[in-house]
Enzyme design. Structure first.
Site, PDB file in Angstrom:
ATOM      1  N   ASN A 155     -69.807  21.066 -15.181  1.00  0.00           N
ATOM      2  CA  ASN A 155     -68.886  22.314 -14.864  1.00  0.00           C
ATOM      3  C   ASN A 155     -68.881  22.763 -13.570  1.00  0.00           C
ATOM      4  O   ASN A 155     -69.831  22.412 -12.487  1.00  0.00           O
ATOM      5  CB  ASN A 155     -69.779  23.606 -15.686  1.00  0.00           C
ATOM      6  N   GLY A 211     -73.130  22.257 -15.055  1.00  0.00           N
ATOM      7  CA  GLY A 211     -72.976  21.899 -16.244  1.00  0.00           C
ATOM      8  C   GLY A 211     -74.257  21.141 -16.797  1.00  0.00           C
ATOM      9  O   GLY A 211     -74.651  20.338 -16.019  1.00  0.00           O
ATOM     10  N   LYS A 212     -74.737  21.128 -18.043  1.00  0.00           N
ATOM     11  CA  LYS A 212     -75.836  20.713 -18.200  1.00  0.00           C
ATOM     12  C   LYS A 212     -75.878  19.300 -18.421  1.00  0.00           C
ATOM     13  O   LYS A 212     -76.952  18.776 -17.762  1.00  0.00           O
ATOM     14  CB  LYS A 212     -76.116  21.300 -19.602  1.00  0.00           C
ATOM     15  N   GLY A 213     -74.785  18.625 -18.518  1.00  0.00           N
ATOM     16  CA  GLY A 213     -74.907  16.984 -18.558  1.00  0.00           C
ATOM     17  C   GLY A 213     -75.125  16.632 -17.033  1.00  0.00           C
ATOM     18  O   GLY A 213     -75.757  15.693 -16.875  1.00  0.00           O
ATOM     19  N   ASN A 229     -75.903  18.170 -14.507  1.00  0.00           N
ATOM     20  CA  ASN A 229     -77.199  18.706 -13.991  1.00  0.00           C
ATOM     21  C   ASN A 229     -78.366  17.686 -14.541  1.00  0.00           C
ATOM     22  O   ASN A 229     -79.291  17.226 -13.476  1.00  0.00           O
ATOM     23  CB  ASN A 229     -77.705  20.006 -14.393  1.00  0.00           C
ATOM     24  N   GLU A 264     -73.029  21.224 -24.946  1.00  0.00           N
ATOM     25  CA  GLU A 264     -71.784  21.754 -24.217  1.00  0.00           C
ATOM     26  C   GLU A 264     -70.662  20.666 -24.626  1.00  0.00           C
ATOM     27  O   GLU A 264     -69.588  20.894 -23.876  1.00  0.00           O
ATOM     28  CB  GLU A 264     -72.117  21.957 -22.867  1.00  0.00           C
ATOM     29  N   ASN A 292     -85.541  25.514 -26.156  1.00  0.00           N
ATOM     30  CA  ASN A 292     -86.398  26.656 -25.627  1.00  0.00           C
ATOM     31  C   ASN A 292     -86.613  27.261 -26.804  1.00  0.00           C
ATOM     32  O   ASN A 292     -86.479  27.053 -28.187  1.00  0.00           O
ATOM     33  CB  ASN A 292     -85.734  27.341 -24.645  1.00  0.00           C
ATOM     34  N   LEU A 295     -91.079  26.851 -22.377  1.00  0.00           N
ATOM     35  CA  LEU A 295     -91.557  28.319 -22.664  1.00  0.00           C
ATOM     36  C   LEU A 295     -91.473  29.104 -21.408  1.00  0.00           C
ATOM     37  O   LEU A 295     -92.105  30.049 -21.097  1.00  0.00           O
ATOM     38  CB  LEU A 295     -92.985  28.104 -22.876  1.00  0.00           C
ATOM     39  N   ALA A 336     -80.470  25.911 -14.100  1.00  0.00           N
ATOM     40  CA  ALA A 336     -80.617  24.439 -14.184  1.00  0.00           C
ATOM     41  C   ALA A 336     -82.237  23.879 -14.410  1.00  0.00           C
ATOM     42  O   ALA A 336     -82.404  22.820 -14.265  1.00  0.00           O
ATOM     43  CB  ALA A 336     -80.020  23.651 -13.068  1.00  0.00           C
ATOM     44  N   ALA A 337     -83.163  25.001 -14.541  1.00  0.00           N
ATOM     45  CA  ALA A 337     -84.520  24.748 -14.577  1.00  0.00           C
ATOM     46  C   ALA A 337     -84.698  23.668 -15.841  1.00  0.00           C
ATOM     47  O   ALA A 337     -85.496  22.727 -15.917  1.00  0.00           O
ATOM     48  CB  ALA A 337     -85.393  26.033 -14.621  1.00  0.00           C
ATOM     49  N   GLY A 338     -84.024  24.315 -16.907  1.00  0.00           N
ATOM     50  CA  GLY A 338     -84.100  23.415 -18.310  1.00  0.00           C
ATOM     51  C   GLY A 338     -83.528  22.028 -18.141  1.00  0.00           C
ATOM     52  O   GLY A 338     -83.899  21.211 -18.612  1.00  0.00           O
ATOM     53  N   ASP A 339     -82.526  21.909 -17.194  1.00  0.00           N
ATOM     54  CA  ASP A 339     -81.880  20.718 -17.192  1.00  0.00           C
ATOM     55  C   ASP A 339     -82.642  19.566 -16.426  1.00  0.00           C
ATOM     56  O   ASP A 339     -82.623  18.481 -16.717  1.00  0.00           O
ATOM     57  CB  ASP A 339     -80.403  20.955 -16.320  1.00  0.00           C
TER      58      ASP A 339
END
Ligand code: RIB
Length: 328
Positions: free
Chosen positions: A33, A61-63, A65, A162, A205, A240, A268-271
């Protein structure tokens, strides 16, 4: 877990992977993205307008990232996805190539806009995101089948939500290595049982876990540990936020605490968590050690603004957080 032995150890050169190059260690099937980001004093409530700073255009974009996150940690990565036939699509492709990600299977979709994410980042680092999928929504099973060689050889395949679910399922079913599903954004309908069964590691999450298990809302750490055992996936890693993560393997939960940070932007921390988890799995780290590394990389990511600009190298993780130590 179907991990192959012929893992590559050399990063690809970038724009395309020649036929006789070694296969990537990590395949990412997902979105790219253009993030349109405005920093605001606080994320607006429904119906509210807030004034923010100047607009920033950032690759995200999640992918993409997750692909860049793993590449910055030293892994060879291939991205399977679709970008738009516009300035956003060109920017995303260039950004991936700049980090050495193989874009041979990143298809430019004619007459289609790139995926766009509208992001408001509050002063506390929290955000609110609206995504227009654009070309990401055109990713097909045929696209995934065209990347069968990459998916068959990669030690780890990362997928998110996504992209169209049939393409995600095809990727999970054709992957030869460890399959990691990050079920984000939270699914609005139950995921196909076949997908959950094809996945080796799932990384929700707390909200995503609650949805996946039919609990709804969000859940505290103790309930999350219990709900994680209800999923058919052998390994469940629950992120978490500031509390770190739970690694739940065959019913046994381990809590890994996070370093204390003062976040600038959690985008993007989760990515980066997922990219780091994949990095550690390629290096055959035990799952608790892999999650500890992912927690640190995710925490370091919150200390800089933007999605891909915030993704750290191993040296930057240390310079941002200090030396590793058990946070428990
Ligand atoms: O996870 C962060 C990402 O979510 C952003 O980069 C944005 O593009 C959305 O996909």
């Amino acid at each position: 877990m179907n991990q192959t032995d012929d893992q590559a150890t050399v990063r690809s050169s970038g724009s395309s992977q020649a036929d006789n190059n070694p296969p990537p260690e990590i395949a990412v099937v997902g979105s790219a993205n253009l993030d349109l980001v405005v920093e605001v004093p606080r994320v607006p409530l429904v119906g509210e307008t807030v004034l923010g700073k100047d607009l920033a255009r950032i690759p995200g974009g999640k992918g993409a990232n997750q692909a860049v996150a793993a590449a910055r940690l030293g892994r060879s990565v291939a991205m399977i996805g679709r970008v738009g036939d516009d300035e956003g699509g060109r920017m995303l492709r260039t950004a991936l190539q700049a980090d050495g990600v193989d874009t041979s299977h990143l298809t430019t979709t004619p007459d289609t806009p790139n995926g766009v994410a509208l992001i408001a980042v509050g002063a506390d680092g929290d955000n609110s995101i609206v995504v227009s999928p654009g070309a990401n929504g055109r990713l097909s099973v045929a696209d995934v089948e065209a990347a069968a060689d990459v998916l068959g050889a990669a030690a780890v395949t990362l997928v998110q939500l996504e992209s169209p679910i049939d393409a995600v399922l095809a990727a999970a079913e054709s992957a030869g290595g460890v399959v990691v599903l990050n079920p984000a954004p939270a699914p609005s309908s139950p995921l196909p049982a076949k997908l959950l069964e094809a996945v080796d590691v799932i990384v929700p999450n707390q909200t995503e876990l609650a949805l996946l298990t039919g609990h709804g809302g969000t859940v505290d750490v103790a309930v999350a540990a219990d709900l994680a055992t209800q999923l058919p996936t052998p390994t469940v890693v629950v992120t978490l936020g500031a509390l770190g993560a739970l690694a739940v393997v065959e019913g046994t939960a381990n809590h890994i605490a996070a370093p204390v940070v003062d976040p600038v932007d959690s985008t993007a921390a989760g990515d980066s968590f997922c990219g780091a988890l994949a990095d550690a799995l390629v290096r055959k780290e035990p799952i608790v050690d892999a999650v500890r590394w992912a927690v640190r990389v995710g925490a370091a990511t919150t200390l800089r603004a933007g999605a891909q600009p915030s993704l750290p190298s191993p040296a930057e993780v240390t310079s941002l957080l200090g030396e590793d130590r058990d946070e428990d």
